[in-house]
Design a protein around this motif. Sequence first.
Motif, PDB file in Angstrom:
ATOM      1  N   VAL A  84       0.847  -1.201   0.000  1.00 17.70           N
ATOM      2  CA  VAL A  84       0.000   0.000   0.000  1.00 17.70           C
ATOM      3  C   VAL A  84       0.878   1.244   0.000  1.00 17.70           C
ATOM      4  O   VAL A  84       0.647   2.189  -0.757  1.00 17.70           O
ATOM      5  N   LEU A 136      -9.439  -2.341   1.405  1.00 17.69           N
ATOM      6  CA  LEU A 136      -8.045  -2.202   0.984  1.00 17.69           C
ATOM      7  C   LEU A 136      -7.916  -1.475  -0.346  1.00 17.69           C
ATOM      8  O   LEU A 136      -6.984  -0.689  -0.553  1.00 17.69           O
ATOM      9  N   PHE A 183      -5.380   1.743  -1.562  1.00 14.13           N
ATOM     10  CA  PHE A 183      -4.514   1.804  -2.741  1.00 14.13           C
ATOM     11  C   PHE A 183      -4.824   3.047  -3.575  1.00 14.13           C
ATOM     12  O   PHE A 183      -3.916   3.768  -4.002  1.00 14.13           O
TER      13      PHE A 183
END
Length: 409
Positions: A60, A108, A112
Amino acid sequence: MGWHLRTRASRRRLALPEGAAFWSVAAAFIVMMLGTTLPTPLYVLYQADFGFSTLMVTVVFATYAVGVVAALLFYGDVSDVVGRRRVLLGGCALSLTGSAVFLLAQDLGMLFLGRVLSGLSAGLVTGTATAAIVDLRGTRRTSRASLVATVAQMGGLGAGPLLAGVLAASAPEPLRLPYAVHLTLLLLTGLGVWFMPEPVAPVRRWAPPRRTRPTVPRAMRGVFVRSAVAGFAGFAVLGLFTAVAPTFLRELLGVRSPSVVGGVVCAVFAASTVGQVGLVPVLGRRAVPVGCGGLIVGMAVLTGGFLAESLGALLAGGLLAGLGQGVSFRAGLADVNAAAPAAHRADVASSFFTVLYVALAVPVVGVGLLAGLVGIRTAGVAFSLAVALLAGWALVAVLRSRAPGPDGA
């Protein structure tokens, strides 16, 4: 207040005096850089909420560098074409969007996306804000303007983890409030950018993206490689502290306070600023060797901190390495700029910064991968040794390049 003629138009708009615009751009630069490191003390909270590994934390984080490098390669010189103000406003808009994504993040994938947007913003803004600050101060005060730009950039990078850590530790909604505050600061400082006078004459309004091909002339490749290796080692250290320091502190030392994590990372950036601003002018030609030496000693102390599980040693190693990074980075960049032919200076600078941002991302992903295989402590020790070896190579190369030849020259 004064009036500034819009480019290629007859309308006029209200614009700040150059002195006020100078500080307004510096403030906006601080706030946009602050946003790039805001997630640092929050990664462990995201891990708990979203259930991902240390390796995924580093991935990330690395997407930020992907955004920066993409912006450098495609839009490295765009402010010379369309003007500083338009590019700064674009960078501010990207930073706003990135923080808004983090504010609303539920998975998630949104992390990103937020990091890529943050990286694109930083890639657009870093060179443009520095150039705008120098332009607005005037040619006779270039050195002072460059100093302000350096302090603004590093101060913002250091303030991000500290602000997020303090808010996360002392206020509700630790994964929301830091971004709400950042959005507010962006809106306030963005007004200053909106009303800044345009310091350069734009060539045209917009150009399709075109990839630049950074090159390094053969005659200066020795200087470039030595400076780039030292810079790579230093930026790898910044990447380590920005990406995985929270995991080190939590798993090795049981430190769970976001404010402590933010304070440690802020201290490393503060040390880098001191090295760039305070030590490089004093050290002169000794700056690159001294910076490399600082990285080596810092990594030795950091290794001891990993092995002894000592917060004091980890912090001391980070401070020493931060000083070394700041000194070697600024002095190395100066050497590269001095050696580059005027016609290739922009290409060389793009190559140099591309190397540095690769260093910010790739080594920490390696640490995350290694941590999953052999544990966080062993991964930290391996990283420290690798950085020390790189810095040692650069140190030897610099000393050899400056040694007198057989005839004493």
